[in-house]
Design a protein around this motif. Structure first.
Motif, PDB file in Angstrom:
ATOM      1  N   THR A  85       0.754  -1.209   0.509  1.00 21.74           N
ATOM      2  CA  THR A  85       0.204  -0.432   0.184  1.00 21.74           C
ATOM      3  C   THR A  85       1.056   0.970   0.003  1.00 21.74           C
ATOM      4  OG1 THR A  85      -0.025  -0.146   1.859  1.00 21.74           O
ATOM      5  CG2 THR A  85      -1.829  -1.442   1.219  1.00 21.74           C
ATOM      6  N   MET A  86       0.495   2.448  -0.200  1.00 19.75           N
ATOM      7  CA  MET A  86       0.807   3.794   0.269  1.00 19.75           C
ATOM      8  C   MET A  86      -0.077   4.579   0.766  1.00 19.75           C
ATOM      9  SD  MET A  86       3.487   4.628  -2.869  1.00 19.75           S
ATOM     10  CE  MET A  86       3.165   6.429  -2.811  1.00 19.75           C
ATOM     11  N   THR A  87       1.460   5.385   1.396  1.00 18.42           N
ATOM     12  CA  THR A  87       0.000   6.553   2.964  1.00 18.42           C
ATOM     13  C   THR A  87      -0.742   6.905   2.006  1.00 18.42           C
ATOM     14  OG1 THR A  87       2.693   6.360   3.195  1.00 18.42           O
ATOM     15  CG2 THR A  87       1.241   8.028   4.406  1.00 18.42           C
ATOM     16  N   ALA A  88      -2.080   7.122   2.701  1.00 18.63           N
ATOM     17  CA  ALA A  88      -3.608   7.346   2.704  1.00 18.63           C
ATOM     18  C   ALA A  88      -3.961   7.705   3.060  1.00 18.63           C
ATOM     19  CB  ALA A  88      -3.884   6.863   1.055  1.00 18.63           C
ATOM     20  N   PRO A  89      -5.074   8.590   3.333  1.00 14.37           N
ATOM     21  CA  PRO A  89      -6.340   8.245   4.645  1.00 14.37           C
ATOM     22  C   PRO A  89      -6.899   6.913   4.903  1.00 14.37           C
ATOM     23  CG  PRO A  89      -6.421  10.110   2.226  1.00 14.37           C
ATOM     24  CD  PRO A  89      -5.986   9.282   2.065  1.00 14.37           C
ATOM     25  N   ASN A 125       6.949   9.014   8.740  1.00  9.79           N
ATOM     26  CA  ASN A 125       8.189  10.167   9.528  1.00  9.79           C
ATOM     27  C   ASN A 125       7.717  11.375   8.096  1.00  9.79           C
ATOM     28  OD1 ASN A 125       9.726  12.167  10.196  1.00  9.79           O
ATOM     29  ND2 ASN A 125      10.726  11.696  11.268  1.00  9.79           N
ATOM     30  N   PRO A 126       6.659  12.246   8.547  1.00  9.54           N
ATOM     31  CA  PRO A 126       6.938  12.906   7.372  1.00  9.54           C
ATOM     32  C   PRO A 126       7.703  13.652   6.543  1.00  9.54           C
ATOM     33  CG  PRO A 126       6.358  13.298   9.335  1.00  9.54           C
ATOM     34  CD  PRO A 126       6.563  12.624   9.510  1.00  9.54           C
ATOM     35  N   GLY A 127       9.244  13.687   7.462  1.00  6.16           N
ATOM     36  CA  GLY A 127      10.418  14.580   6.940  1.00  6.16           C
ATOM     37  C   GLY A 127      11.127  13.784   5.884  1.00  6.16           C
ATOM     38  N   GLN A 132       6.196   8.942  -0.982  1.00 14.01           N
ATOM     39  CA  GLN A 132       4.799   8.827  -0.678  1.00 14.01           C
ATOM     40  C   GLN A 132       4.179   9.716  -0.456  1.00 14.01           C
ATOM     41  OE1 GLN A 132       2.810   6.110   0.438  1.00 14.01           O
ATOM     42  NE2 GLN A 132       5.564   4.378   0.715  1.00 14.01           N
ATOM     43  N   PRO A 133       2.930   9.566  -0.783  1.00 13.17           N
ATOM     44  CA  PRO A 133       1.900  10.883  -0.582  1.00 13.17           C
ATOM     45  C   PRO A 133       1.823  11.707   1.130  1.00 13.17           C
ATOM     46  CG  PRO A 133       0.934   9.894  -1.666  1.00 13.17           C
ATOM     47  CD  PRO A 133       1.730   9.062  -1.420  1.00 13.17           C
ATOM     48  N   LEU A 273       0.786   6.148  -8.464  1.00  7.23           N
ATOM     49  CA  LEU A 273       1.469   5.903  -7.513  1.00  7.23           C
ATOM     50  C   LEU A 273       0.741   5.876  -6.429  1.00  7.23           C
ATOM     51  CD1 LEU A 273       3.872   4.067  -6.330  1.00  7.23           C
ATOM     52  CD2 LEU A 273       5.197   5.639  -6.113  1.00  7.23           C
ATOM     53  N   GLY A 274      -0.415   5.142  -5.858  1.00  4.66           N
ATOM     54  CA  GLY A 274      -0.800   6.198  -4.766  1.00  4.66           C
ATOM     55  C   GLY A 274      -1.989   7.235  -5.568  1.00  4.66           C
TER      56      GLY A 274
END
Length: 368
Positions: A85-89, A125-127, A132-133, A273-274
């Motif tokens: 999977t990808m980072t997503a809601p 990590n968002p940094g 990744q979205p 990609l996502g």
């Protein structure tokens, strides 16, 4: 029936594989050295633990995409895989997991087997998003429990430096989920602590993690110094051959993945990609700012790349089949021996794929 150089856990055998009801019954033949003949190679089917898409389709598109993706990858020798999977809601991730969970219960004819899910985010990590979205957030066990109820989640990528993640690594590891360190700005010390808490591998080693410096070894240093397992993308674009060699000398069970996207098996152009749109060109896949965004690698090319940089065929095969299976604790795949699934690939002497079998089914991949 024609003979092959068959790679078994005990070495090469010149002979044939006998299978019934999808399982290997016996391997008939004699020990051999493939250098002494010109027969094809018969290797265990490739196991790819990091697949985002292929054939123009992305895992995050849900059920309509899965058969295209599994049929695409089987054409290149992947007999089983983890849908990644990808980072997503959270609601989007839940929807995809439910669909994957249902898809895992069967295997459409002519397809690779989906063994479960690699949840790559949102616990990163968002940094250090990489491609990744930007939907990263701290993991909460309640949310993870909801995900676990929807699909067999085999692997979770997680950034260990985020508050609360060390405890989650320990709890989920004790439940058999493979916790992988990745998309992280963590320090060497935080990487080592995560391993001590139960983390077992590193997601696309070197990429999207704090690098090795001689005074700040970073997550890469923790992997090279302490890991038994780590995944790596051997497309010779994500990681320099020299760095691959370093990892091979340091990590006993280094295994290879494709991190493939919808662009795998497709011509140059734009793909999903996502929630991102990525562009395939010059052998790679990138975001508009030039960031590498997964790959177009296939597992048969991964084998050739490993051989190109100096690995014997038997070792290259091991890092594409046995080690991924061992990492997941699967004993019936990743090796050709009685009792194992009849998953195998045949390659000619130039390492061109000529035949694929999944659970005893001959795949008509040339007409797919």
């Amino acid at each position: 029936m024609s003979e092959d150089n068959i790679l078994t856990p005990n070495g090469w055998v010149r002979g044939r594989v006998v299978h019934e009801h999808g399982k290997v019954v016996s391997i008939e033949g004699v020990p051999c050295d493939p250098a002494d003949n010109d027969l094809p190679y018969l290797l265990p089917g490739f196991i790819d633990l990091h697949v985002h898409g292929g054939g123009g389709k992305d895992i995050m598109e849900g059920a309509p995409a899965f058969e295209t993706i599994t049929r695409t990858h089987v054409r290149f020798g992947t007999t089983s895989l983890l849908a990644t999977t990808m980072t997503a809601p959270s609601e989007e991730i839940s929807s995809v997991l439910k669909a994957v969970g249902e898809f895992c219960e069967t295997r459409p004819q002519g397809s690779a087997r989906v063994l479960g899910v690699h949840l790559e985010g949102p616990y990163i990590n968002p940094g250090k998003l990489g491609a990744q979205p930007n939907f990263a957030h701290t993991a909460l066990m309640a949310e993870v429990e909801e995900y676990l109820a929807l699909a067999p989640i085999r692997v979770i990528t997680i950034a260990p430096e985020i508050a609360g993640h060390a405890a989650l690594i320990r709890d989920l590891s004790n439940r058999g989920v493979r916790m992988q360190i990745g998309h992280t700005l963590g320090s060497y010390e935080e990487g080592v602590a995560a391993l001590e808490a139960g983390a077992t591998s590193f997601t696309h080693l070197y990429n999207a993690m704090s690098p090795l410096h001689h005074r700040e070894p970073g997550i890469v240093g923790a992997a090279l110094a302490h890991a038994r397992y780590a995944e790596l993308i051997p497309d010779l674009l994500h990681v320099h051959p020299g760095a691959i060699r370093v990892a091979l000398r340091s990590i006993p069970c280094l295994y290879c993945v494709t991190d493939s996207t919808a662009a795998a098996g497709m011509p140059d152009g734009q793909y999903k990609l996502g929630s991102h749109t990525v562009t395939k060109c010059l052998g790679g896949v990138r975001l508009p700012d030039g960031t590498l965004a997964g790959s177009t690698l296939t597992m048969d090319q991964a084998l050739r790349n490993l051989v190109k940089i100096g690995l014997p065929i038997a070792e290259a095969s091991q890092r594409l089949s046995q080690f991924p299976a061992d990492y997941l604790g699967i004993t019936e795949r990743g090796r050709l021996q009685p009792g194992a699934w009849a998953d195998c690939v045949r390659l000619d002497r130039s390492l061109t794929l000529t035949a694929v079998m999944v659970e005893g089914e001959d795949i008509d991949f040339k007409n797919a």
